[in-house]
Design an enzyme around this catalytic site. Sequence first.
Site, PDB file in Angstrom:
ATOM      1  N   PRO A   8       0.823  -1.210   0.000  1.00  0.00           N
ATOM      2  CG  PRO A   8      -0.203  -1.194   2.088  1.00  0.00           C
ATOM      3  CD  PRO A   8       0.573  -2.059   1.148  1.00  0.00           C
ATOM      4  CD  GLU A   9       2.780   3.629  -4.292  1.00  0.00           C
ATOM      5  OE1 GLU A   9       2.960   4.861  -4.304  1.00  0.00           O
ATOM      6  OE2 GLU A   9       3.087   2.894  -5.237  1.00  0.00           O
ATOM      7  CE  LYS A  67       6.032   3.784   0.026  1.00  0.00           C
ATOM      8  NZ  LYS A  67       6.799   2.805  -0.724  1.00  0.00           N
ATOM      9  NE  ARG A 287      10.101  -0.888  -7.243  1.00  0.00           N
ATOM     10  CZ  ARG A 287       9.663  -0.072  -6.303  1.00  0.00           C
ATOM     11  NH1 ARG A 287       8.546  -0.309  -5.676  1.00  0.00           N
ATOM     12  NH2 ARG A 287      10.340   1.019  -5.998  1.00  0.00           N
TER      13      ARG A 287
END
Length: 304
Positions: A8-9, A67, A287
């Site tokens: 989650p950001e 976060k 990524r």
Amino acid sequence: MFEDGRVPELPEVEVVRGGVAEYVAGRRLAGVEVLHPRAVRGHPPGPEDFASVLAGRVVEDVSRRGKYLWLSLGDVGGGEEVSGAGQAVLAHLGMSGQLLVQPSGAVDEKHLRVRFRFADDGPELRFVDQRTFGGLSLAELVPSTGLAVPDSIGHIAADPLEPSFDREAVVRLVRSRRTGIKRALLDQNLISGIGNIYADEALWRARLHWAHPTAELDEGRAHALLDSVVEVLGEALVAGGTSFDSLYVNVNGRSGYFSRSLSVYGRAGSPCPRCGTAIRRDAFTNRSSYSCPSCQPVPPEPHW
Ligand SMILES: [Zn+2]
């Protein structure tokens, strides 16, 4: 699904923070039940100690930086003062961790790990985590810019939505670096709360390639980029804030709807919403980076 591990950001965590704060702030804990020791592995004295330290404490507030989310704790009752700047329960949501507010007596979730009961017998706070990558730990609060934060995240910079975020200072620091702009955006010691998704979205809005050298970014473009960062985070926050059910605060179960408003992230080969060029995907660390080849041209080699 997202190709990246879906941690989650900031916007998702802020939605959770708001929901948990609404139901939990100001209430006194009656007892804490640790159903899986792994969920409190960050507390070396163990689950029983974790529960006994928390019993009787008041959850004063629920705070966030980037976060990271934590519950700051007040007194133990009976006028007994707790020394120091205070303690907090720091929540690491990991990839599947959820904080849920449930009526006391509601059926336990299959992956319920920690239950917080309150003295008023009202709704419980539950930490549910299928994969147990996340967890809860006790932390001492230390003063930081504009906020007392858990000691373990004392080095994390303010995020762009905090009142104490010093935009001029951040622009100066970014421009003094010798790196690519996306690496700078993801550096939590410089600016916190921006993950891979919102970095790509903000760079697209600001028409900047992810490898643009920070030292060659003029002040105006640096400010425009920070405007884009605030915009994308703010819009995601509005999307999340309007669609969450007040008594069921869930991070990952609701992350999908954020994808509907994404312009480039995860959209390799699809047309750029601005110019129609096919979105490109580049390898970035372990990524990916998504960008528009026309709107975000590859920068010339840096001059350092
Ligand atoms: Zn484009």
